[in-house]
Design a protein around this motif. Structure first.
Motif, PDB file in Angstrom:
ATOM      1  N   UNK A   1      54.597  37.156  -1.119  1.00 45.87           N
ATOM      2  CA  UNK A   1      53.184  37.645  -1.407  1.00 45.87           C
ATOM      3  C   UNK A   1      53.307  39.151  -1.400  1.00 45.87           C
ATOM      4  N   UNK A   2      52.386  39.798  -1.941  1.00 51.96           N
ATOM      5  CA  UNK A   2      52.288  41.287  -2.117  1.00 51.96           C
ATOM      6  C   UNK A   2      51.438  42.037  -1.147  1.00 51.96           C
ATOM      7  N   UNK A   3      52.189  42.846  -0.305  1.00 49.92           N
ATOM      8  CA  UNK A   3      51.431  43.594   0.764  1.00 49.92           C
ATOM      9  C   UNK A   3      51.257  45.137   0.479  1.00 49.92           C
ATOM     10  N   UNK A   4      50.647  45.905   1.370  1.00 48.93           N
ATOM     11  CA  UNK A   4      50.276  47.163   1.066  1.00 48.93           C
ATOM     12  C   UNK A   4      49.954  47.899   2.129  1.00 48.93           C
ATOM     13  N   UNK A  61      48.689  45.344   4.624  1.00 48.43           N
ATOM     14  CA  UNK A  61      47.419  44.542   4.182  1.00 48.43           C
ATOM     15  C   UNK A  61      47.818  43.650   2.888  1.00 48.43           C
ATOM     16  N   UNK A  62      47.126  42.234   3.025  1.00 46.08           N
ATOM     17  CA  UNK A  62      47.601  41.296   1.799  1.00 46.08           C
ATOM     18  C   UNK A  62      46.936  41.769   0.675  1.00 46.08           C
ATOM     19  N   UNK A  63      47.575  42.083  -0.452  1.00 48.39           N
ATOM     20  CA  UNK A  63      46.804  42.287  -1.665  1.00 48.39           C
ATOM     21  C   UNK A  63      46.863  41.091  -2.445  1.00 48.39           C
ATOM     22  N   UNK A  64      47.629  40.176  -2.516  1.00 50.05           N
ATOM     23  CA  UNK A  64      47.692  39.000  -3.354  1.00 50.05           C
ATOM     24  C   UNK A  64      48.706  38.106  -2.767  1.00 50.05           C
ATOM     25  N   UNK A  65      48.025  36.725  -2.439  1.00 51.03           N
ATOM     26  CA  UNK A  65      49.057  35.721  -1.984  1.00 51.03           C
ATOM     27  C   UNK A  65      49.001  34.683  -2.898  1.00 51.03           C
ATOM     28  N   UNK A  66      49.458  33.362  -2.665  1.00 51.41           N
ATOM     29  CA  UNK A  66      49.536  31.974  -3.540  1.00 51.41           C
ATOM     30  C   UNK A  66      48.144  31.646  -3.420  1.00 51.41           C
ATOM     31  N   UNK A  67      47.835  31.116  -4.675  1.00 45.74           N
ATOM     32  CA  UNK A  67      46.237  30.596  -4.835  1.00 45.74           C
ATOM     33  C   UNK A  67      46.342  29.361  -5.941  1.00 45.74           C
ATOM     34  N   UNK A  68      45.943  28.453  -5.612  1.00 43.95           N
ATOM     35  CA  UNK A  68      45.964  27.050  -6.333  1.00 43.95           C
ATOM     36  C   UNK A  68      47.300  26.965  -6.960  1.00 43.95           C
ATOM     37  N   UNK A  78      49.289  28.878  -8.580  1.00 45.64           N
ATOM     38  CA  UNK A  78      50.251  29.810  -8.832  1.00 45.64           C
ATOM     39  C   UNK A  78      50.695  30.312  -7.179  1.00 45.64           C
ATOM     40  N   UNK A  79      51.900  29.936  -7.057  1.00 48.43           N
ATOM     41  CA  UNK A  79      52.723  30.122  -5.805  1.00 48.43           C
ATOM     42  C   UNK A  79      53.779  31.370  -5.879  1.00 48.43           C
ATOM     43  N   UNK A  80      53.678  32.131  -4.843  1.00 45.05           N
ATOM     44  CA  UNK A  80      54.639  33.296  -4.513  1.00 45.05           C
ATOM     45  C   UNK A  80      54.408  34.433  -5.543  1.00 45.05           C
ATOM     46  N   UNK A  81      53.335  35.234  -5.620  1.00 47.23           N
ATOM     47  CA  UNK A  81      53.279  36.285  -6.262  1.00 47.23           C
ATOM     48  C   UNK A  81      54.045  37.628  -5.831  1.00 47.23           C
ATOM     49  N   UNK A  82      54.749  38.263  -6.636  1.00 47.40           N
ATOM     50  CA  UNK A  82      55.618  39.296  -6.302  1.00 47.40           C
ATOM     51  C   UNK A  82      56.049  40.361  -7.438  1.00 47.40           C
ATOM     52  N   UNK A  83      56.590  41.426  -7.418  1.00 43.64           N
ATOM     53  CA  UNK A  83      56.917  42.384  -7.927  1.00 43.64           C
ATOM     54  C   UNK A  83      55.793  43.147  -8.857  1.00 43.64           C
ATOM     55  N   UNK A  84      54.770  43.627  -8.054  1.00 41.45           N
ATOM     56  CA  UNK A  84      53.726  44.402  -8.561  1.00 41.45           C
ATOM     57  C   UNK A  84      54.387  45.564  -9.572  1.00 41.45           C
ATOM     58  N   UNK A  85      53.715  45.757 -10.513  1.00 38.88           N
ATOM     59  CA  UNK A  85      54.176  46.616 -11.720  1.00 38.88           C
ATOM     60  C   UNK A  85      52.706  47.444 -12.142  1.00 38.88           C
ATOM     61  N   UNK A  86      52.393  48.730 -11.993  1.00 41.07           N
ATOM     62  CA  UNK A  86      51.286  49.343 -12.385  1.00 41.07           C
ATOM     63  C   UNK A  86      51.335  49.652 -14.065  1.00 41.07           C
ATOM     64  N   UNK A  87      50.081  49.311 -14.705  1.00 46.71           N
ATOM     65  CA  UNK A  87      49.824  49.604 -16.082  1.00 46.71           C
ATOM     66  C   UNK A  87      48.946  50.532 -16.062  1.00 46.71           C
ATOM     67  N   UNK A  88      49.059  51.686 -16.725  1.00 43.21           N
ATOM     68  CA  UNK A  88      47.824  52.672 -16.928  1.00 43.21           C
ATOM     69  C   UNK A  88      47.531  52.286 -18.458  1.00 43.21           C
ATOM     70  N   UNK A  89      46.423  51.616 -18.702  1.00 41.96           N
ATOM     71  CA  UNK A  89      45.629  51.403 -20.092  1.00 41.96           C
ATOM     72  C   UNK A  89      45.101  52.566 -20.554  1.00 41.96           C
ATOM     73  N   UNK A  90      44.346  53.432 -19.982  1.00 44.68           N
ATOM     74  CA  UNK A  90      43.906  54.640 -20.401  1.00 44.68           C
ATOM     75  C   UNK A  90      42.368  54.671 -20.156  1.00 44.68           C
TER      76      UNK A  90
END
Length: 196
Positions: free
Chosen positions: A68-71, A95-102, A104-116
């Motif tokens: 899971x992703x925490x912050x 703080x939990x940012x994103x956990x398993x849901x339905x 989709x199990x085990x979210x990890x490795x957050x990467x930021x994308x600046x779209x503009x």
């Protein structure tokens, strides 16, 4: 310029880099410990806050993964990084940012994308998609902000159309339901350009 790095079996650490060389600015100084029990760290700066996002839990066990992703956040790049309850990430906070849901199990490795134009998205992978036999899948979702914290936006629908600002062509991609296979992360498959 700062670099966060580390392993679940140690600390998430922080070192300052020389912007000219990319090497450590002070190689004899000890790295700053900023979090424990996590990996795949990234730091984001917004509105005077530094946000440290990390992947917590166990990986590599398909549907049994607990990723899971925490912050945490801090007014100083050096920390301490506290969660919404005021617990330091060095003391196990986050703080939990994103956990398993339905499916989709085990979210990890957050990467930021600046779209503009102030639009942000983030990439991640799920350790398992239960509707696809438990394979790992890539996801790209909107990054939103609420009450001073980043929030995961809803998933895009499959076959999302992404247009390129470079050549004006539109491309239909199937990011969420494409397995992560060797060689498939290259541009032209489902490697999504930054402007997507």
């Amino acid at each position: 310029l700062w670099l966060t790095y580390g392993s679940y079996f140690g600390y998430i650490r922080l070192v300052e880099l020389d912007p000219k060389t990319g090497k450590r600015l002070h190689p004899t100084r000890q790295p700053i410990n900023v979090a424990i029990n996590s990996e795949a760290s990234i730091m984001i700066h917004r509105d005077g806050w530094y946000y440290l996002l990390v992947t917590h839990g166990s990986c590599c066990a398909s549907a049994n993964s607990s990723y899971n992703i925490r912050m945490g956040r801090s007014r100083s790049v050096r920390g301490p990084f506290l969660d919404n309850m005021g617990i330091d990430m060095l003391q196990g906070g986050g703080k939990l940012f994103l956990g398993s849901n339905g499916r989709f199990i085990g979210p990890g490795h957050f990467g930021l994308l600046e779209v503009g134009d102030g639009v942000q998205k983030f990439s991640l992978h799920y350790e398992a998609d239960l509707d696809r036999g438990g394979i790992s899948v890539l996801d790209i979702r909107p990054l939103l902000w609420r009450d001073g914290w980043p929030v995961a936006g809803e998933r895009a629908t499959p076959k999302t159309s992404i247009s390129s600002h470079t050549n004006g062509l539109a491309k239909v991609v199937d990011i969420l339901w494409s397995p992560l296979e060797p060689g498939r992360g290259k541009r032209g498959h489902y490697g999504v350009p930054p402007e997507a």
